[in-house]
Design a protein around this motif. Structure first.
Motif, mmCIF file in Angstrom:
data_model
loop_
_atom_site.group_PDB
_atom_site.id
_atom_site.type_symbol
_atom_site.label_atom_id
_atom_site.label_comp_id
_atom_site.label_asym_id
_atom_site.label_seq_id
_atom_site.Cartn_x
_atom_site.Cartn_y
_atom_site.Cartn_z
ATOM 1 N N TYR A 5 24.940 25.616 31.385
ATOM 2 C CA TYR A 5 25.934 24.710 30.830
ATOM 3 C C TYR A 5 26.940 24.429 31.946
ATOM 4 N N PHE A 7 30.203 22.326 32.916
ATOM 5 C CA PHE A 7 31.307 21.607 32.287
ATOM 6 C C PHE A 7 32.032 20.771 33.342
ATOM 7 N N LYS A 36 22.450 21.468 31.313
ATOM 8 C CA LYS A 36 23.188 20.642 30.355
ATOM 9 C C LYS A 36 24.534 20.275 30.966
ATOM 10 N N ILE A 38 28.037 18.816 30.542
ATOM 11 C CA ILE A 38 28.919 18.642 29.391
ATOM 12 C C ILE A 38 30.280 18.137 29.843
ATOM 13 N N VAL A 40 34.007 17.586 29.493
ATOM 14 C CA VAL A 40 34.910 18.430 28.731
ATOM 15 C C VAL A 40 36.356 18.008 28.945
ATOM 16 N N LYS A 78 28.588 10.378 26.492
ATOM 17 C CA LYS A 78 27.855 10.763 25.284
ATOM 18 C C LYS A 78 27.050 9.580 24.739
ATOM 19 N N ASP A 141 30.873 19.452 21.873
ATOM 20 C CA ASP A 141 30.957 19.885 23.271
ATOM 21 C C ASP A 141 32.232 20.686 23.530
#
Length: 199
Positions: A5, A7, A36, A38, A40, A78, A141
């Protein structure tokens, strides 16, 4: 299998560099690695971002503009994601390059230009971008980021399911490629896995 993950700030050049570092680290891995990305955003992350970049922390107009701009860019990412992971990455990388690296102003026109360049379905993007679903994805998220203790842009959490370690490891996304590769290794003893936490 490994899950990463990462960010990120969708408008930041340093985050783009961190993404490229992770992609390079995993490109020759034999184990399955799921990266992934993400986008943020929360008040603490913005506060640290202002400090890390020597921006004024008491200028509320600047802070609010930054929050609104990053939030809008997060929703863009997104919306692009609904057209597939590859489309999401292309969109994100172009956005970070143009705004973060080349210092172009973030705008709807810039987003439209990127969508054209990457051959995205612009009509679908516009519909998705206005949907409640996109905002719900964004909220999810942020919940993930909060649960993982993310307080700055460009942090990564690595879950290596081929290791006896049964928890994720939080690292700075600018950590060395060697450290990233070490965290991706298949390990079979608790001792060898625990050593990684010393970095």
């Amino acid at each position: 299998m490994v899950e990463i993950y990462l960010f990120v700030n969708p408008l930041d050049e340093r985050c783009l560099l961190s993404e490229q570092r992770f992609l390079k680290a995993i490109e020759n891995e034999h184990t399955k690695v799921y990266l992934k990305l993400i986008p943020v955003l929360n008040p603490l992350i913005i506060h640290h971002y202002l400090i890390d970049n020597n921006y004024p922390t008491n200028d509320l107009v600047f802070r609010n503009h930054l929050i609104e701009t990053v939030y809008s860019a997060c929703l863009d990412v997104k919306a692009a994601q609904l057209q597939g992971k590859k489309m999401e990455r292309k969109f994100l990388f172009h956005l970070q390059d143009l705004v973060g690296k080349k210092k172009m102003a973030y705008s709807e026109e810039l987003v439209d230009m990127i969508l054209t360049k990457i051959n995205a379905d612009k009509e679908t993007f516009k519909l998705d971008r206005q949907s409640k679903l996109i905002k719900d994805f964004f909220k999810t998220d942020q919940q993930i980021a909060n649960e993982m203790g993310i307080n700055r842009f460009a942090k990564a959490v690595i879950f290596n399911y081929d290791c006896t370690r049964n928890f994720g490891v939080l690292i700075d996304a600018f950590s060395s490629t060697d450290l990233i590769k070490q965290l991706l290794k298949v390990e079979h003893t608790q001792t060898s896995c625990a050593k990684l936490l010393e970095y």
